[in-house]
Design a protein around this motif. Sequence first.
Motif, PDB file in Angstrom:
ATOM      1  N   LYS A  38       8.162   7.272   9.533  1.00  0.00           N
ATOM      2  CA  LYS A  38       9.603   6.987   9.299  1.00  0.00           C
ATOM      3  C   LYS A  38       9.620   5.542   8.323  1.00  0.00           C
ATOM      4  N   GLN A  39       8.655   4.813   8.505  1.00  0.00           N
ATOM      5  CA  GLN A  39       8.534   3.628   7.598  1.00  0.00           C
ATOM      6  C   GLN A  39       8.146   4.062   6.190  1.00  0.00           C
ATOM      7  N   THR A  40       7.300   5.106   6.205  1.00  0.00           N
ATOM      8  CA  THR A  40       7.187   5.481   4.812  1.00  0.00           C
ATOM      9  C   THR A  40       8.246   6.109   4.185  1.00  0.00           C
ATOM     10  N   ARG A  41       9.169   7.037   4.872  1.00  0.00           N
ATOM     11  CA  ARG A  41      10.489   7.559   4.190  1.00  0.00           C
ATOM     12  C   ARG A  41      11.302   6.317   3.695  1.00  0.00           C
ATOM     13  N   ALA A  42      11.418   5.216   4.712  1.00  0.00           N
ATOM     14  CA  ALA A  42      12.462   4.145   4.570  1.00  0.00           C
ATOM     15  C   ALA A  42      11.837   3.363   3.136  1.00  0.00           C
ATOM     16  N   GLU A  43      10.408   3.271   3.204  1.00  0.00           N
ATOM     17  CA  GLU A  43      10.192   2.665   1.978  1.00  0.00           C
ATOM     18  C   GLU A  43      10.574   3.338   0.463  1.00  0.00           C
ATOM     19  N   GLY A  44      10.280   4.782   0.609  1.00  0.00           N
ATOM     20  CA  GLY A  44      10.484   5.535  -0.460  1.00  0.00           C
ATOM     21  C   GLY A  44      11.943   5.551  -0.748  1.00  0.00           C
ATOM     22  N   GLU A  45      12.769   5.511   0.174  1.00  0.00           N
ATOM     23  CA  GLU A  45      14.115   5.475  -0.118  1.00  0.00           C
ATOM     24  C   GLU A  45      14.747   4.082  -0.997  1.00  0.00           C
ATOM     25  N   LYS A  46      14.159   3.188  -0.726  1.00  0.00           N
ATOM     26  CA  LYS A  46      14.167   1.855  -1.293  1.00  0.00           C
ATOM     27  C   LYS A  46      13.950   1.912  -2.755  1.00  0.00           C
ATOM     28  N   PHE A  47      13.055   2.950  -3.181  1.00  0.00           N
ATOM     29  CA  PHE A  47      12.708   3.212  -4.620  1.00  0.00           C
ATOM     30  C   PHE A  47      13.229   4.451  -5.051  1.00  0.00           C
ATOM     31  N   HIS A  48      13.819   5.016  -4.385  1.00  0.00           N
ATOM     32  CA  HIS A  48      14.452   6.483  -4.943  1.00  0.00           C
ATOM     33  C   HIS A  48      13.294   7.591  -5.004  1.00  0.00           C
ATOM     34  N   ILE A  49      12.322   7.389  -4.273  1.00  0.00           N
ATOM     35  CA  ILE A  49      11.372   8.355  -4.049  1.00  0.00           C
ATOM     36  C   ILE A  49      11.568   9.158  -2.726  1.00  0.00           C
ATOM     37  N   ALA A  50      11.899  10.684  -2.810  1.00  0.00           N
ATOM     38  CA  ALA A  50      12.101  11.409  -1.734  1.00  0.00           C
ATOM     39  C   ALA A  50      10.880  11.689  -0.904  1.00  0.00           C
ATOM     40  N   LYS A 103       0.710  -1.058  -0.140  1.00  0.00           N
ATOM     41  CA  LYS A 103      -0.137   0.073   0.039  1.00  0.00           C
ATOM     42  C   LYS A 103       0.726   1.319  -0.031  1.00  0.00           C
ATOM     43  N   THR A 104       1.762   1.186   0.911  1.00  0.00           N
ATOM     44  CA  THR A 104       2.881   2.440   0.854  1.00  0.00           C
ATOM     45  C   THR A 104       3.507   2.673  -0.677  1.00  0.00           C
ATOM     46  N   LEU A 105       3.826   1.732  -1.249  1.00  0.00           N
ATOM     47  CA  LEU A 105       4.432   2.167  -2.567  1.00  0.00           C
ATOM     48  C   LEU A 105       3.318   2.625  -3.513  1.00  0.00           C
ATOM     49  N   MET A 106       2.266   2.297  -3.430  1.00  0.00           N
ATOM     50  CA  MET A 106       1.252   2.717  -4.321  1.00  0.00           C
ATOM     51  C   MET A 106       0.914   4.269  -3.966  1.00  0.00           C
ATOM     52  N   GLN A 107       0.984   4.553  -2.541  1.00  0.00           N
ATOM     53  CA  GLN A 107       0.623   5.834  -2.041  1.00  0.00           C
ATOM     54  C   GLN A 107       2.038   6.951  -2.660  1.00  0.00           C
ATOM     55  N   LEU A 108       2.902   6.258  -2.542  1.00  0.00           N
ATOM     56  CA  LEU A 108       4.301   7.114  -3.021  1.00  0.00           C
ATOM     57  C   LEU A 108       4.347   7.357  -4.488  1.00  0.00           C
ATOM     58  N   GLU A 109       3.828   6.311  -5.264  1.00  0.00           N
ATOM     59  CA  GLU A 109       3.701   6.521  -6.584  1.00  0.00           C
ATOM     60  C   GLU A 109       2.656   7.533  -7.092  1.00  0.00           C
ATOM     61  N   TRP A 110       1.420   7.307  -6.495  1.00  0.00           N
ATOM     62  CA  TRP A 110       0.453   8.347  -6.724  1.00  0.00           C
ATOM     63  C   TRP A 110       1.074   9.806  -6.318  1.00  0.00           C
ATOM     64  N   ILE A 168     -11.160   2.076  -6.361  1.00  0.00           N
ATOM     65  CA  ILE A 168     -10.292   1.192  -7.186  1.00  0.00           C
ATOM     66  C   ILE A 168      -9.709   0.023  -6.033  1.00  0.00           C
ATOM     67  N   VAL A 169      -9.363  -0.943  -6.581  1.00  0.00           N
ATOM     68  CA  VAL A 169      -8.445  -1.936  -5.845  1.00  0.00           C
ATOM     69  C   VAL A 169      -7.130  -1.886  -6.544  1.00  0.00           C
ATOM     70  N   MET A 170      -6.028  -1.732  -5.886  1.00  0.00           N
ATOM     71  CA  MET A 170      -4.666  -1.500  -6.554  1.00  0.00           C
ATOM     72  C   MET A 170      -3.896  -2.704  -5.728  1.00  0.00           C
ATOM     73  N   ARG A 171      -3.291  -3.577  -6.607  1.00  0.00           N
ATOM     74  CA  ARG A 171      -2.207  -4.492  -6.058  1.00  0.00           C
ATOM     75  C   ARG A 171      -0.902  -4.248  -6.002  1.00  0.00           C
ATOM     76  N   LYS A 172      -0.577  -3.209  -7.019  1.00  0.00           N
ATOM     77  CA  LYS A 172       0.766  -3.082  -7.130  1.00  0.00           C
ATOM     78  C   LYS A 172       0.892  -1.526  -7.570  1.00  0.00           C
ATOM     79  N   PRO A 173       1.839  -0.924  -7.732  1.00  0.00           N
ATOM     80  CA  PRO A 173       2.217   0.481  -7.882  1.00  0.00           C
ATOM     81  C   PRO A 173       1.672   0.798  -9.332  1.00  0.00           C
ATOM     82  N   SER A 174       1.937  -0.146 -10.181  1.00  0.00           N
ATOM     83  CA  SER A 174       1.693   0.142 -11.733  1.00  0.00           C
ATOM     84  C   SER A 174       0.268   0.360 -11.957  1.00  0.00           C
ATOM     85  N   ASP A 175      -0.625  -0.256 -10.805  1.00  0.00           N
ATOM     86  CA  ASP A 175      -2.035  -0.456 -11.111  1.00  0.00           C
ATOM     87  C   ASP A 175      -2.555   1.169 -11.018  1.00  0.00           C
TER      88      ASP A 175
END
Length: 175
Positions: free
Chosen positions: A30-42, A1-8, A168-175
């Motif tokens: 802080k968990q959200t920031r850490a997830e962003g770092e993994k995918f190069h999202i500030a 869910k966090t990755l989809m939020q960050l992508e959006w 909508i239901v999203m299962r992955k960021p590309s959704d």
Amino acid sequence: KTLMQLEWAMHVHRKTGGDVLILAPLAVSKQTRAEGEKFHIAVNVAASQEDVKSGINVTNYEKLHLFDPSHFVGIVLDESSILKSFDSKTRNQLIEVFQSTPYRLACTATPAPNDFMELGNHSEFLGVMTRTEMLAMFFVHDGGETQKWRLKGHAEDKFWEWLSSWAIVMRKPSD
């Protein structure tokens, strides 16, 4: 869910150049920031409006009063089940202060397809239709209990069609 939020949020920031605020439960920032770092999202963890940086900012619900909602072009509610209670002060505040925010996303990992009140609150937060309008259009009240609503027989298909026009239901960021 966090990755989809960050992508959006990243897309909203890129499209508008404006800032996005993610509201999350306590200790999730802080968990959200850490997830962003993994995918190069500030992702900037902000304790108040003074800490806001250009782009994506995250804070917890308890600190909302320290921010200027009109500053943000996008808002994300992490664990949007916080909207569940109709008479909740937090629910009413979130709907009111973000009603003019052009981009709104409400995310939950535990959707409640049979909790019509929660769906109505999400609809109201997103600016689709108020909870009261939803109830009047698609439901009938059964008895004296305020929580007892059932779909009108002839409105069931129309209700789900309406719901699928904004939820909508999203299962992955590309959704």
